[in-house]
Design a protein around this motif. Structure first.
Motif, PDB file in Angstrom:
ATOM      1  N   GLN A 292       0.836  -1.200   0.000  1.00 38.10           N
ATOM      2  CA  GLN A 292       0.000   0.000   0.000  1.00 38.10           C
ATOM      3  C   GLN A 292       0.871   1.249   0.000  1.00 38.10           C
ATOM      4  OE1 GLN A 292      -3.029  -0.407   3.234  1.00 38.10           O
ATOM      5  NE2 GLN A 292      -4.453  -0.155   1.550  1.00 38.10           N
ATOM      6  N   ILE A 293       0.483   2.183  -0.848  1.00 41.22           N
ATOM      7  CA  ILE A 293       1.087   3.517  -0.842  1.00 41.22           C
ATOM      8  C   ILE A 293       0.037   4.458  -0.261  1.00 41.22           C
ATOM      9  CG2 ILE A 293       2.034   5.377  -2.252  1.00 41.22           C
ATOM     10  CD1 ILE A 293       2.983   3.280  -4.235  1.00 41.22           C
ATOM     11  N   ILE A 294       0.325   5.019   0.899  1.00 35.20           N
ATOM     12  CA  ILE A 294      -0.644   5.850   1.625  1.00 35.20           C
ATOM     13  C   ILE A 294      -0.147   7.290   1.603  1.00 35.20           C
ATOM     14  CG2 ILE A 294      -1.887   6.169   3.799  1.00 35.20           C
ATOM     15  CD1 ILE A 294      -1.221   3.212   4.436  1.00 35.20           C
ATOM     16  N   ILE A 295      -0.889   8.139   0.910  1.00 36.29           N
ATOM     17  CA  ILE A 295      -0.513   9.548   0.743  1.00 36.29           C
ATOM     18  C   ILE A 295      -1.344  10.362   1.731  1.00 36.29           C
ATOM     19  CG2 ILE A 295      -0.302  11.446  -0.893  1.00 36.29           C
ATOM     20  CD1 ILE A 295      -0.370   9.352  -3.133  1.00 36.29           C
ATOM     21  N   THR A 296      -0.665  10.949   2.708  1.00 36.13           N
ATOM     22  CA  THR A 296      -1.353  11.553   3.844  1.00 36.13           C
ATOM     23  C   THR A 296      -1.005  13.023   4.011  1.00 36.13           C
ATOM     24  OG1 THR A 296      -1.081   9.414   4.955  1.00 36.13           O
ATOM     25  CG2 THR A 296      -1.874  11.239   6.293  1.00 36.13           C
ATOM     26  N   PRO A 297      -2.006  13.900   4.117  1.00 34.23           N
ATOM     27  CA  PRO A 297      -1.719  15.311   4.424  1.00 34.23           C
ATOM     28  C   PRO A 297      -1.122  15.452   5.816  1.00 34.23           C
ATOM     29  CG  PRO A 297      -3.997  14.991   3.704  1.00 34.23           C
ATOM     30  CD  PRO A 297      -3.444  13.638   3.981  1.00 34.23           C
ATOM     31  N   LYS A 298      -0.322  16.486   6.023  1.00 27.84           N
ATOM     32  CA  LYS A 298       0.123  16.798   7.377  1.00 27.84           C
ATOM     33  C   LYS A 298      -1.069  17.306   8.176  1.00 27.84           C
ATOM     34  CE  LYS A 298       4.918  17.829   6.104  1.00 27.84           C
ATOM     35  NZ  LYS A 298       4.839  17.296   4.737  1.00 27.84           N
ATOM     36  N   LEU A 299      -0.913  17.398   9.491  1.00 28.55           N
ATOM     37  CA  LEU A 299      -2.044  17.670  10.374  1.00 28.55           C
ATOM     38  C   LEU A 299      -2.815  18.917   9.985  1.00 28.55           C
ATOM     39  CD1 LEU A 299      -3.746  17.031  12.859  1.00 28.55           C
ATOM     40  CD2 LEU A 299      -2.091  18.306  14.242  1.00 28.55           C
ATOM     41  N   ASP A 300      -2.111  20.030   9.745  1.00 32.42           N
ATOM     42  CA  ASP A 300      -2.818  21.268   9.438  1.00 32.42           C
ATOM     43  C   ASP A 300      -3.528  21.169   8.086  1.00 32.42           C
ATOM     44  OD1 ASP A 300      -0.404  21.150   8.122  1.00 32.42           O
ATOM     45  OD2 ASP A 300      -0.034  23.304   8.211  1.00 32.42           O
ATOM     46  N   GLN A 301      -2.910  20.461   7.117  1.00 32.16           N
ATOM     47  CA  GLN A 301      -3.554  20.282   5.812  1.00 32.16           C
ATOM     48  C   GLN A 301      -4.774  19.384   5.938  1.00 32.16           C
ATOM     49  OE1 GLN A 301      -0.032  18.606   4.116  1.00 32.16           O
ATOM     50  NE2 GLN A 301       0.393  20.423   2.898  1.00 32.16           N
TER      51      GLN A 301
END
Length: 284
Positions: free
Chosen positions: A264-273
């Motif tokens: 799995q490739i999981i693309i995650t925003p940073k907290l503020d995003q």
């Protein structure tokens, strides 16, 4: 939708029984039958993916509706307190001003929640379309894409990614990885977790101790390919292995094991995003 298979099989059987079908005609009918089977499988996979995305969106909407109801209840309580304060004026102007500010903040938050509810589905659709726009139909058989709450999950089958029984990237995986790398580059401020998963069959390789090793080595291979071949910033990348302990299907069947062998490739925003995506302010 009524299946065409029974009718086709009946025609084939009838033709054979009557002894009037040539080998060439039979082969053509068999090819048509196989093509219809493949098409049905593709439609079923597309339907299942749509259903999963729909369930994720429904859960997201329900959560936002609960937050909206809770915030409206909080606003009503604040308004009641302000009304009592104004009527008696016993607590002074400072408390009245504080209550008025809290009501204003609550109104603003309710509007943010309503806006987030409205854009939730469209956000997921945009992200999904961006990820799948360059993938071919053949590639989509080995690539499953889901977007849930602004987080992108791309699941890649081990048959497409790796050489058999190995953690080395196969030649055929390069074209697909290059397209996924392009999307990762488009979302340059997002973090990327590469997560390896296996079935529960023990690995039998002298240089690999167990499925923990195999899943981690495979994730590391993908990370290094993204860094070295496609110039993805390594500071954004994390490689991790979950071995056989994160199955999504039954390991007692070959089909289930095939689903569980994935990266799995999981693309995650940073907290503020991420908080901005769902329309909720970050609490400092």
């Amino acid at each position: 939708m009524k299946s065409k298979f029974p009718l086709l099989l009946m025609l084939i059987a009838a033709a054979i029984t009557q002894g009037c079908v040539s080998n060439k005609k039979y082969a053509e009918l068999q090819t048509s039958y196989t093509a219809l089977q493949t098409k049905q499988t593709e439609l079923k996979q597309s339907y299942d993916l749509t259903q999963r995305e729909l369930e994720g969106s429904k859960t997201r909407v329900r959560s936002l509706e609960e937050q909206i109801a809770s915030e409206k209840s909080n606003r009503a309580a604040l308004q009641d307190a302000l009304t009592k304060c104004l009527a008696g004026n016993n607590q002074g102007n400072v408390n009245i001003a504080k209550l008025a500010d809290q009501i204003t903040a609550s109104d603003k938050y309710i509007k943010q929640l309503i806006a987030a509810k409205g854009k939730s589905d469209s956000l997921n659709m945009v992200l999904t379309n961006n990820l799948t726009r360059s993938l071919s139909q053949a590639e989509m058989k080995d690539v499953d894409v889901q977007v849930l709450k602004g987080v992108v999950y791309i699941s890649l089958s081990d048959n497409m990614l790796y050489k058999s029984g190995s953690y080395e990237i196969s030649d055929q995986a390069g074209a697909t990885l290059s397209k996924i790398a392009k999307i990762i580059m488009d979302y340059s401020n997002y973090d990327v977790l590469i997560e390896g998963n296996t079935d529960n069959v023990p690995i039998k390789q002298p240089n690999i101790r167990n499925n923990w090793d195999l899943s981690t080595l495979r994730a590391s291979s993908v990370v290094q390919a993204l860094q070295n071949n496609y110039s993805v910033d390594p500071k954004r990348l994390t490689a991790g292995g979950r071995g056989e302990y994160n199955p999504i299907a039954d390991n007692t069947t070959d089909a289930g094991k095939m689903k569980n062998r994935r990266t799995q490739i999981i693309i995650t925003p940073k907290l503020d995003q991420f908080m901005d995506l769902i329309g909720k302010p970050v609490t400092k």
